[in-house]
Every structure is written in structure tokens, then in C-alpha cells.
Design a protein around this motif. Structure first.
Motif, PDB file in Angstrom:
ATOM      1  N   VAL A 170      64.588  28.317   7.472  1.00  0.00           N
ATOM      2  CA  VAL A 170      64.640  26.885   7.885  1.00  0.00           C
ATOM      3  C   VAL A 170      65.988  26.591   7.742  1.00  0.00           C
ATOM      4  O   VAL A 170      66.786  26.599   6.768  1.00  0.00           O
ATOM      5  CB  VAL A 170      63.702  25.932   6.509  1.00  0.00           C
ATOM      6  N   LYS A 171      66.159  25.863   8.970  1.00  0.00           N
ATOM      7  CA  LYS A 171      67.520  25.183   9.251  1.00  0.00           C
ATOM      8  C   LYS A 171      67.286  23.730   9.010  1.00  0.00           C
ATOM      9  O   LYS A 171      66.750  23.048   9.926  1.00  0.00           O
ATOM     10  CB  LYS A 171      67.991  25.602  10.425  1.00  0.00           C
ATOM     11  N   SER A 172      68.169  23.189   8.008  1.00  0.00           N
ATOM     12  CA  SER A 172      67.864  21.694   7.598  1.00  0.00           C
ATOM     13  C   SER A 172      69.247  20.908   8.035  1.00  0.00           C
ATOM     14  O   SER A 172      70.228  21.620   7.773  1.00  0.00           O
ATOM     15  CB  SER A 172      67.568  21.334   6.224  1.00  0.00           C
ATOM     16  N   LYS A 173      69.303  19.567   8.418  1.00  0.00           N
ATOM     17  CA  LYS A 173      70.468  18.784   8.550  1.00  0.00           C
ATOM     18  C   LYS A 173      69.885  17.599   8.280  1.00  0.00           C
ATOM     19  O   LYS A 173      68.823  16.814   8.472  1.00  0.00           O
ATOM     20  CB  LYS A 173      71.192  19.018   9.851  1.00  0.00           C
ATOM     21  N   PHE A 174      71.063  16.620   7.774  1.00  0.00           N
ATOM     22  CA  PHE A 174      71.085  15.229   7.398  1.00  0.00           C
ATOM     23  C   PHE A 174      72.126  14.616   8.431  1.00  0.00           C
ATOM     24  O   PHE A 174      73.285  14.965   8.296  1.00  0.00           O
ATOM     25  CB  PHE A 174      71.561  15.255   6.210  1.00  0.00           C
ATOM     26  N   ILE A 175      71.282  13.791   9.381  1.00  0.00           N
ATOM     27  CA  ILE A 175      72.071  13.281  10.558  1.00  0.00           C
ATOM     28  C   ILE A 175      72.124  11.792  10.626  1.00  0.00           C
ATOM     29  O   ILE A 175      70.992  11.316   9.958  1.00  0.00           O
ATOM     30  CB  ILE A 175      72.070  13.895  11.821  1.00  0.00           C
ATOM     31  N   ASP A 176      72.761  11.089  11.617  1.00  0.00           N
ATOM     32  CA  ASP A 176      72.729   9.618  11.367  1.00  0.00           C
ATOM     33  C   ASP A 176      72.726   9.159  12.894  1.00  0.00           C
ATOM     34  O   ASP A 176      72.790  10.225  13.940  1.00  0.00           O
ATOM     35  CB  ASP A 176      74.078   8.888  10.875  1.00  0.00           C
TER      36      ASP A 176
END
Length: 196
Positions: A170-176
Motif C-alpha cells: 500500500v502506497k499512502s500519502k497525505f496531500i492538500d
């Protein structure tokens, strides 16, 4: 994630909303002084910005969002990944997940220095090197303060069945809204008949 044999997807990136343009970035002072003659708007902003403290973060830490942890929650089972240290090692191990369980993902994070708009948690799931699922969740907009925020995704169901068992990346990211990636990390899931 699908319950049957995974179907490959072409693009792991979050979907764009046609015609949407992120609002211009404004400082806390600009927001507080905007529309000062509108009493109802002033009260609304006071409620919205209650507890906001732009000075709560260390001056030598330029990050606007600090993602502290991610937890996989299913019933009484909670498996947590610490995202404050060396996250490169997370991809090397896999958390065991029972097939077919309902789960949620919890993200604990802090916002520093300025208001952050349109935070999203996004992940893409791979099986045997093929992208099989992606999801984006709108987390929201937050002001800076000393305390951490918590976000919980809606319920999802782990894959089930003999074909679905095995290792997933799983590739996760927190973006805006401005496409700033505040943190990107990889982790593993091992779907099995039972928890261990």
C-alpha cells in the motif's frame, strides 16, 4: 478493496475534480481581518478558529502538517504504524489482516504555522506489482494548534477468498488542495484466513 480477483487499475494518483481550483492561500491574520464589518461572519470565524495557535509549533520545524501515526482498526484489533521515525522500514514488513473483515484507517496528525486547506488521505494498493485499488478520502481544512487531530476513514472490507489471500503493498500519502505531499509512505498487508 475488491472481494474477488483484483482487477488492475491504470493510474494510482488521486482523481482531479473537473473545474475545481484550490482557493488562494491566506495567512491567519488575513482571514481574521477579512470581512471585519460582518458581525455574523466574525462570530463564525471565532468559532472556526477557536484554539488555533500559530506559535504552537517549533520555529525550526517548517512543516505545515506532521503525520504522526496511521492505525488499521477492525473491531477490537488496532495495528498502529509510527510515522514520526524512519518510515522507509515500514515497507519491509507486513501487518497480518484477517480476510473479509471490516476496517477503518485512522490518521493522527498535527497542523503547524498556517491553516491547511483540503487535506486528503490517498492510498493505492498493489498486488504482485499490479495496481488493483486506489482510494482518496477528504480529511478537511484545519488550523494550527498544539493538539493533534484525528481522522477516521469510512468502513471498508478486506479482500476475502483463496485468490485474495497474500501480500499487498500500500502506497499512502497525505496531500492538500495545492498538491503538496506532506508525507508519503509504503506499508504492507498480508491477507490471511485469520489474524495470526
Amino acid at each position: 478493496m475488491a472481494e474477488q480477483d483484483p482487477v488492475p487499475i491504470a493510474n494510482e494518483e488521486p482523481e482531479e475534480t473537473p473545474g475545481y481550483k484550490a482557493p488562494a492561500q491566506k495567512s491567519l491574520n488575513e482571514i481574521q481581518n477579512l470581512d471585519a464589518d460582518d458581525e455574523s461572519l466574525v462570530k463564525y470565524k471565532q468559532t472556526l478558529l477557536a484554539g488555533v495557535d500559530p506559535n504552537a509549533a517549533p520555529k525550526d520545524d517548517p512543516r505545515r502538517v506532521v503525520v504522526q501515526s496511521m492505525s488499521f482498526i477492525s473491531g477490537d484489533v488496532k495495528k498502529t504504524l509510527d510515522l514520526t521515525g524512519d518510515i522507509s522500514k515500514l515497507a519491509e514488513s507486513s501487518m497480518v489482516v484477517k480476510e473479509g473483515v471490516e476496517f477503518k484507517i485512522e490518521i493522527i496528525f498535527k497542523v503547524q504555522h498556517e491553516i491547511i486547506s483540503g487535506l486528503r488521505y490517498h492510498h493505492a494498493v498493489q498486488r504482485k506489482g499490479i495496481s488493483v485499488d486506489k482510494q482518496s478520502f477528504m480529511v478537511g481544512s484545519y488550523g494550527p494548534k498544539a493538539e493533534s487531530y484525528q481522522y477516521l476513514t469510512p468502513s471498508d472490507e478486506a479482500p476475502k477468498g483463496m485468490l485474495a489471500r497474500g501480500k499487498y503493498k500500500v502506497k499512502s500519502k497525505f496531500i492538500d488542495d495545492d498538491k503538496n505531499v506532506h508525507l508519503s509512505w509504503e506499508w504492507g498487508m498480508d491477507i490471511k484466513k485469520d489474524w495470526e
